[in-house]
Scaffold this active site. Structure first.
Site, PDB file in Angstrom:
ATOM      1  N   PRO A  10       9.745  53.657  33.390  1.00  0.00           N
ATOM      2  CA  PRO A  10       8.650  53.488  33.759  1.00  0.00           C
ATOM      3  C   PRO A  10       8.040  53.500  35.236  1.00  0.00           C
ATOM      4  CG  PRO A  10       9.209  51.499  32.714  1.00  0.00           C
ATOM      5  CD  PRO A  10      10.332  52.774  32.462  1.00  0.00           C
ATOM      6  N   ASN A  11       7.008  54.057  35.781  1.00  0.00           N
ATOM      7  CA  ASN A  11       6.699  53.961  37.069  1.00  0.00           C
ATOM      8  C   ASN A  11       7.572  54.979  37.889  1.00  0.00           C
ATOM      9  OD1 ASN A  11       4.670  52.071  36.561  1.00  0.00           O
ATOM     10  ND2 ASN A  11       6.343  50.730  36.184  1.00  0.00           N
ATOM     11  N   ARG A  18       4.873  55.434  45.189  1.00  0.00           N
ATOM     12  CA  ARG A  18       4.919  54.017  44.830  1.00  0.00           C
ATOM     13  C   ARG A  18       6.045  53.105  45.937  1.00  0.00           C
ATOM     14  NH1 ARG A  18       9.416  52.360  40.192  1.00  0.00           N
ATOM     15  NH2 ARG A  18       8.977  49.928  40.078  1.00  0.00           N
ATOM     16  N   TYR A  23      11.130  52.587  47.689  1.00  0.00           N
ATOM     17  CA  TYR A  23      11.733  53.665  46.915  1.00  0.00           C
ATOM     18  C   TYR A  23      11.612  54.969  47.813  1.00  0.00           C
ATOM     19  CZ  TYR A  23      11.189  50.346  43.148  1.00  0.00           C
ATOM     20  OH  TYR A  23      11.204  49.295  42.259  1.00  0.00           O
ATOM     21  N   ASN A  73      18.023  55.748  34.726  1.00  0.00           N
ATOM     22  CA  ASN A  73      17.296  54.500  35.299  1.00  0.00           C
ATOM     23  C   ASN A  73      16.146  54.123  34.407  1.00  0.00           C
ATOM     24  OD1 ASN A  73      15.881  52.929  37.094  1.00  0.00           O
ATOM     25  ND2 ASN A  73      15.812  54.223  38.548  1.00  0.00           N
ATOM     26  N   ALA A  76      11.993  48.922  34.974  1.00  0.00           N
ATOM     27  CA  ALA A  76      11.964  47.423  34.818  1.00  0.00           C
ATOM     28  C   ALA A  76      12.632  47.244  33.305  1.00  0.00           C
ATOM     29  CB  ALA A  76      10.495  46.664  34.852  1.00  0.00           C
ATOM     30  N   HIS A  79      16.048  45.036  32.836  1.00  0.00           N
ATOM     31  CA  HIS A  79      16.169  43.819  33.007  1.00  0.00           C
ATOM     32  C   HIS A  79      15.845  43.194  31.629  1.00  0.00           C
ATOM     33  CE1 HIS A  79      16.220  44.903  37.089  1.00  0.00           C
ATOM     34  NE2 HIS A  79      14.878  45.171  37.167  1.00  0.00           N
ATOM     35  N   ASP A  86      20.737  48.872  22.843  1.00  0.00           N
ATOM     36  CA  ASP A  86      21.516  49.291  21.633  1.00  0.00           C
ATOM     37  C   ASP A  86      21.558  50.809  21.198  1.00  0.00           C
ATOM     38  OD1 ASP A  86      21.816  46.535  20.962  1.00  0.00           O
ATOM     39  OD2 ASP A  86      20.140  46.306  19.561  1.00  0.00           O
ATOM     40  N   GLU A  97      24.254  54.035  34.923  1.00  0.00           N
ATOM     41  CA  GLU A  97      22.862  53.639  35.440  1.00  0.00           C
ATOM     42  C   GLU A  97      23.015  53.600  36.813  1.00  0.00           C
ATOM     43  OE1 GLU A  97      23.446  49.419  34.398  1.00  0.00           O
ATOM     44  OE2 GLU A  97      21.657  48.855  35.382  1.00  0.00           O
ATOM     45  N   HIS A  99      20.045  52.737  39.900  1.00  0.00           N
ATOM     46  CA  HIS A  99      18.898  52.032  40.773  1.00  0.00           C
ATOM     47  C   HIS A  99      18.883  52.480  42.007  1.00  0.00           C
ATOM     48  CE1 HIS A  99      18.491  49.797  36.912  1.00  0.00           C
ATOM     49  NE2 HIS A  99      19.561  49.312  37.093  1.00  0.00           N
ATOM     50  N   SER A 101      16.662  51.155  44.434  1.00  0.00           N
ATOM     51  CA  SER A 101      16.857  49.932  45.288  1.00  0.00           C
ATOM     52  C   SER A 101      18.080  49.130  45.026  1.00  0.00           C
ATOM     53  CB  SER A 101      15.543  49.343  45.100  1.00  0.00           C
ATOM     54  OG  SER A 101      15.468  48.667  44.015  1.00  0.00           O
ATOM     55  N   ARG A 106      16.654  41.840  45.555  1.00  0.00           N
ATOM     56  CA  ARG A 106      15.363  41.693  45.364  1.00  0.00           C
ATOM     57  C   ARG A 106      15.001  40.464  44.612  1.00  0.00           C
ATOM     58  NH1 ARG A 106      12.771  47.131  43.538  1.00  0.00           N
ATOM     59  NH2 ARG A 106      11.234  46.283  44.017  1.00  0.00           N
TER      60      ARG A 106
HETATM   61  C1  DQA Z   1      14.530  50.247  39.706  1.00  0.00           C
HETATM   62  C2  DQA Z   1      14.725  48.839  39.980  1.00  0.00           C
HETATM   63  C3  DQA Z   1      13.738  48.160  38.887  1.00  0.00           C
HETATM   64  O1  DQA Z   1      14.047  46.759  38.982  1.00  0.00           O
HETATM   65  C4  DQA Z   1      12.382  48.470  39.032  1.00  0.00           C
HETATM   66  O2  DQA Z   1      11.634  47.797  37.959  1.00  0.00           O
HETATM   67  C5  DQA Z   1      12.046  49.876  38.997  1.00  0.00           C
HETATM   68  C6  DQA Z   1      13.243  50.902  39.677  1.00  0.00           C
HETATM   69  C7  DQA Z   1      15.168  51.040  41.029  1.00  0.00           C
HETATM   70  O3  DQA Z   1      15.462  52.290  40.694  1.00  0.00           O
HETATM   71  O4  DQA Z   1      15.353  50.477  41.931  1.00  0.00           O
HETATM   72  O5  DQA Z   1      11.207  50.260  38.504  1.00  0.00           O
HETATM   73  O6  DQA Z   1      15.337  50.678  38.633  1.00  0.00           O
END
Ligand code: DQA
Length: 139
Positions: A10-11, A18, A23, A73, A76, A79, A86, A97, A99, A101, A106
């Site tokens: 998401p996002n 964003r 980012y 990735n 959110a 978390h 699963d 995985e 990320h 940031s 954070r």
């Molecule tokens: C993220 C870190 C997550 O906490 C956040 O919700 C994201 C992006 C990252 O790529 O740093 O959407 O996965």
């Protein structure tokens, strides 16, 4: 030819717009072009997916069961999504995985990843470069 999946949650379709201070200013499209180039230099191919919906991400993880690796990735969902955790555990495919940031610098809710225990490894805080390093780790 080896096939890898790059799945963004998401996002992440909003990369470039964003929170650029966190980012960066590069778009998802530019990142995907770079990863495609890197893959082709290594005789591999990449399938890209992005979704804002948990179930769709789960379906793509299942779809990647015969792929050579997944770069994930989950945004959110990282978390708190036991369902994504699963799904990873349900396929034999190795998952790295990523990320963008440094989640550890954070808010405290970002310090926990429920998916890390079922992944090969985690790359955090290196910006979009993290995706390239993840792909290279499979070569
Ligand atoms: C993220 C870190 C997550 O906490 C956040 O919700 C994201 C992006 C990252 O790529 O740093 O959407 O996965």
């Amino acid at each position: 030819m080896k096939t890898f999946y790059v799945i963004n949650g998401p996002n992440l379709n909003r990369l470039g717009k964003r929170e650029p201070g966190i980012y960066g200013s590069e778009t998802l499209e530019t990142l995907e072009q770079r990863l495609s180039q890197l893959a082709s230099e290594n005789e591999a191919t990449v399938i890209f997916h992005q979704s804002n919906h948990e179930g769709q991400i789960i379906d793509w993880i299942h779809e990647a069961e015969n792929a050579s690796g997944i770069i994930l990735n989950p945004g959110a969902f990282t978390h708190y999504s036991y369902a994504i955790r699963d799904a990873i555990a349900s396929v034999p495919t190795q998952v790295v995985e990523v990320h963008i940031s440094n989640v550890h610098k954070r808010e405290s809710f970002r310090h926990t990843s429920v998916i890390s225990p079922v992944t090969e490894g985690q790359i955090v805080g290196l910006g979009l470069k993290g995706y390239e390093l993840a792909l290279q780790s499979f070569f």
